[in-house]
Design a protein around this motif. Sequence first.
Motif, PDB file in Angstrom:
ATOM      1  N   GLN A   5      -5.916  -5.364   0.790  1.00 29.36           N
ATOM      2  CA  GLN A   5      -5.771  -4.049   0.167  1.00 29.36           C
ATOM      3  C   GLN A   5      -6.133  -2.910   1.113  1.00 29.36           C
ATOM      4  O   GLN A   5      -5.403  -1.918   1.210  1.00 29.36           O
ATOM      5  CB  GLN A   5      -6.660  -3.979  -1.083  1.00 29.36           C
TER       6      GLN A   5
ATOM      7  N   SER B 155      -0.519  -4.223  -1.887  1.00 29.43           N
ATOM      8  CA  SER B 155      -0.908  -4.064  -3.285  1.00 29.43           C
ATOM      9  C   SER B 155      -1.057  -5.447  -3.901  1.00 29.43           C
ATOM     10  O   SER B 155      -0.065  -6.141  -4.147  1.00 29.43           O
ATOM     11  CB  SER B 155       0.149  -3.266  -4.057  1.00 29.43           C
ATOM     12  N   THR B 156      -2.281  -5.852  -4.138  1.00 29.25           N
ATOM     13  CA  THR B 156      -2.521  -7.193  -4.670  1.00 29.25           C
ATOM     14  C   THR B 156      -2.232  -7.288  -6.161  1.00 29.25           C
ATOM     15  O   THR B 156      -2.359  -8.363  -6.746  1.00 29.25           O
ATOM     16  CB  THR B 156      -3.975  -7.622  -4.406  1.00 29.25           C
TER      17      THR B 156
END
Length: 204
Positions: free
Chosen positions: A151, A157-158
């Motif tokens: 991140q 964007s996890t």
Amino acid sequence: MPQVGPSQVTCVSSPCRHGFPQAFGFHPTKGPKLIDEWEGQSGVREMTDWLRNDVNGDKRKGYERANEMQKQIRSELVAEDYDKLVSRMGEYNAAKFVESGIAGIPSSQTYNVKCIHAHVADHLCRSSQSNNTNTSTEGNIIGEHALNILQNQRGVSTLGNDVCWQQCSLRHEQLPSDWNYVPKKNRQGLRSTRQRRKERREED
């Protein structure tokens, strides 16, 4: 999303931006879908170097706790099927399997990160934000650090992207143009499976 029966799911992580779990704990176990590119760019070595730089021993202790939790979960999962496991793997290998830690690594080896996927999946399923209530909520120190790198350093964007829901939603009829993900680790296995099936058809 894999098609599995409810009895195979042992834990569920916190959801992505679309409301789908980021990771499942399966019996057999499987990992999340986020990290192929990083692992291909020496991510495992990067995480192992971070792990070994452990002045206070906190990382090793966190790894040990994660391994112990995996041993406990694995023992509970195979308890009723242990005889079948022995008949398939042999007594020695079955015992080693049950006693192993994250990603099958010997539980005493807390100085190598074998698979980032496995640590991240373990953290997602056992952290305090997980939807699972049957295991420790402490999480996984290695998986937590990996998510922070993804991140904050790699800009990943996890929680997913705008279209990744197309693979996870069972209500969505997938089209050839839809977003689709095949883990790099599985591609050779899939090619081998297709080749074996082709050879069997030719033999028939």
